[in-house]
Design an enzyme around this catalytic site. Structure first.
Site, PDB file in Angstrom:
ATOM      1  N   SER A  31      45.989  45.188  36.278  1.00 43.81           N
ATOM      2  CA  SER A  31      46.235  46.179  35.224  1.00 43.81           C
ATOM      3  C   SER A  31      47.259  47.202  35.696  1.00 43.81           C
ATOM      4  O   SER A  31      47.178  47.710  36.813  1.00 43.81           O
ATOM      5  CB  SER A  31      44.935  46.870  34.796  1.00 43.81           C
ATOM      6  N   HIS A  62      44.415  43.360  23.250  1.00 39.82           N
ATOM      7  CA  HIS A  62      45.451  42.444  23.707  1.00 39.82           C
ATOM      8  C   HIS A  62      44.813  41.443  24.656  1.00 39.82           C
ATOM      9  O   HIS A  62      44.283  41.819  25.690  1.00 39.82           O
ATOM     10  CB  HIS A  62      46.562  43.212  24.424  1.00 39.82           C
ATOM     11  N   HIS A  84      37.594  39.693  33.186  1.00 42.60           N
ATOM     12  CA  HIS A  84      36.743  40.166  34.278  1.00 42.60           C
ATOM     13  C   HIS A  84      35.291  39.805  34.001  1.00 42.60           C
ATOM     14  O   HIS A  84      34.897  39.654  32.840  1.00 42.60           O
ATOM     15  CB  HIS A  84      36.844  41.689  34.395  1.00 42.60           C
ATOM     16  N   TYR A  86      32.858  41.746  34.192  1.00 48.03           N
ATOM     17  CA  TYR A  86      32.140  42.825  33.483  1.00 48.03           C
ATOM     18  C   TYR A  86      32.254  42.707  31.968  1.00 48.03           C
ATOM     19  O   TYR A  86      31.535  43.375  31.225  1.00 48.03           O
ATOM     20  CB  TYR A  86      32.594  44.215  33.962  1.00 48.03           C
ATOM     21  N   GLU A  87      33.149  41.837  31.496  1.00 50.30           N
ATOM     22  CA  GLU A  87      33.233  41.615  30.051  1.00 50.30           C
ATOM     23  C   GLU A  87      32.134  40.666  29.579  1.00 50.30           C
ATOM     24  O   GLU A  87      31.977  40.440  28.383  1.00 50.30           O
ATOM     25  CB  GLU A  87      34.607  41.036  29.692  1.00 50.30           C
ATOM     26  N   ALA A 114      44.514  46.441  41.011  1.00 56.88           N
ATOM     27  CA  ALA A 114      44.359  47.857  41.350  1.00 56.88           C
ATOM     28  C   ALA A 114      42.983  47.989  41.985  1.00 56.88           C
ATOM     29  O   ALA A 114      42.038  47.318  41.556  1.00 56.88           O
ATOM     30  CB  ALA A 114      44.455  48.710  40.098  1.00 56.88           C
ATOM     31  N   MET A 212      37.258  45.003  40.921  1.00 56.76           N
ATOM     32  CA  MET A 212      36.381  44.215  40.044  1.00 56.76           C
ATOM     33  C   MET A 212      36.960  42.844  39.694  1.00 56.76           C
ATOM     34  O   MET A 212      36.642  42.270  38.654  1.00 56.76           O
ATOM     35  CB  MET A 212      36.103  45.009  38.756  1.00 56.76           C
ATOM     36  N   SER A 213      37.830  42.320  40.567  1.00 55.11           N
ATOM     37  CA  SER A 213      38.452  41.016  40.279  1.00 55.11           C
ATOM     38  C   SER A 213      38.763  40.308  41.598  1.00 55.11           C
ATOM     39  O   SER A 213      38.219  40.646  42.645  1.00 55.11           O
ATOM     40  CB  SER A 213      39.752  41.233  39.489  1.00 55.11           C
ATOM     41  N   ASN A 236      43.350  54.751  43.505  1.00 51.36           N
ATOM     42  CA  ASN A 236      42.535  55.969  43.698  1.00 51.36           C
ATOM     43  C   ASN A 236      41.736  55.803  44.982  1.00 51.36           C
ATOM     44  O   ASN A 236      41.550  54.669  45.447  1.00 51.36           O
ATOM     45  CB  ASN A 236      41.559  56.119  42.517  1.00 51.36           C
ATOM     46  N   HIS A 248      39.271  55.854  34.139  1.00 48.50           N
ATOM     47  CA  HIS A 248      40.149  54.693  33.993  1.00 48.50           C
ATOM     48  C   HIS A 248      41.601  55.085  33.760  1.00 48.50           C
ATOM     49  O   HIS A 248      42.513  54.483  34.315  1.00 48.50           O
ATOM     50  CB  HIS A 248      39.637  53.804  32.863  1.00 48.50           C
TER      51      HIS A 248
HETATM   52  N1  HPA Z   1      36.376  50.846  42.187  1.00 42.50           N
HETATM   53  C1  HPA Z   1      36.347  49.623  41.623  1.00 42.50           C
HETATM   54  N2  HPA Z   1      37.385  49.090  40.996  1.00 42.50           N
HETATM   55  C2  HPA Z   1      38.523  49.801  40.932  1.00 42.50           C
HETATM   56  C3  HPA Z   1      38.615  51.083  41.507  1.00 42.50           C
HETATM   57  C4  HPA Z   1      37.495  51.634  42.171  1.00 42.50           C
HETATM   58  O1  HPA Z   1      37.511  52.756  42.704  1.00 42.50           O
HETATM   59  N3  HPA Z   1      39.892  51.502  41.272  1.00 42.50           N
HETATM   60  C5  HPA Z   1      40.530  50.524  40.582  1.00 42.50           C
HETATM   61  N4  HPA Z   1      39.707  49.481  40.380  1.00 42.50           N
END
Ligand code: HPA
Length: 273
Positions: A31, A62, A84, A86-87, A114, A212-213, A236, A248
């Protein structure tokens, strides 16, 4: 033939009815990291929704697409957008696109994402070459009857991230004078971010970044014998490190801010593969 392979075959047929392009390298763009796809010489685009059995993201509106084309003389397929766990998708469905790209011809999988930085020497906006991964907190994508046509029941995962590809990415970053950390990616299911205690636990286990991927995609690719490499954009610092709350939009913004440097590293590395 397993049910999963039948599903893959019909997806392959659908793609082949549109293009006979045979990519050598598959890229999954995380993303905020989709701009690399804009730089390739596009031959064909296929929305995921045109492929039967393809897991289509319902969350963001999308659904994403495959982009086939050339980066220099390299034949590429990019995934702009991924689904993902989580979906609500089963791990086997999440990795279906990886398997399909393998069946289309791709021998290399370049994973990007990310992620939150667990290693306290990282900073938001830095890049991390993935050297290994921890996937034990999510279900294995190979659970279920083995897809014999792709690989063995108990595939080895001693060296998931290809040493030579990692070497090329490292050398490319050196040449570009581009800071590149190295570390271990931990996949969690999300969608909530981690608690500070989760992050401490993941650090004790040796994790450098959390997301998460990616890890299950890498497992499916190695099962099929693909060579795998990956880069995390540290969007982050993981929860509890700075005291700031995570959201997010902020995570997305930080990913956007390194997009150009990330894209250059990916492009120049691929040229050297
Ligand atoms: N945790 C999990 N997934 C993420 C994070 C995070 O801090 N940042 C971007 N994807």
């Amino acid at each position: 033939m397993s049910k999963e392979y039948e599903k893959l075959q019909s997806a392959l047929l659908a793609v082949r009815s549109i293009t006979d392009f045979e990519p050598e390298i598959a890229l999954i763009l995380g993303s905020g990291l989709g701009s690399y796809a804009d730089t390739i010489k596009t031959v064909c685009e296929i929305p995921y929704s045109d492929i039967p059995g393809f897991p289509v993201s319902t969350v963001q509106g999308h659904s994403g697409k495959f982009i086939f084309g050339y980066d220099g003389d390299k034949k590429i397929v990019c995934m702009k957008g991924r689904v993902h766990m989580y979906e609500g998708y089963e791990p086997v469905d999440v990795v279906m696109p990886v398997r399909l790209m393998y069946m289309l011809g791709a021998k290399i999988l370049f994973l990007t994402n990310a992620a939150g930085g667990i290693n306290e020497t990282f900073h938001p906006g830095c890049l991390m070459l993935i050297e290994d991964q921890i996937s034990i907190f999510v279900r294995n994508p190979l659970v279920g009857s083995n897809v014999e046509e792709l690989g063995t029941r108990f595939p080895d995962m001693t060296r998931i991230y290809d040493k030579d590809l990692c070497g090329i990415i490292t050398e490319t970053a050196d040449k570009l004078n581009s800071e590149l950390f190295k570390g271990i990616y931990v996949q969690v299911s999300g969608p909530s971010y981690e608690s500070p205690a989760d992050v401490k636990a993941l650090r004790l286990l040796g994790g450098s970044a959390v997301g998460m991927s990616t890890a299950i995609e890498a497992i499916a690719a190695r099962h099929a014998g693909m060579r795998v490499c990956g880069i995390s954009v540290i969007s982050n610092m993981a929860a509890g490190i700075t005291g700031e709350e995570l959201n997010h939009e902020e995570v997305q913004k930080a990913a956007d801010s390194v997009a150009a440097r990330f894209e250059e590293l990916v492009r120049k590395s691929i040229a050297a593969f």
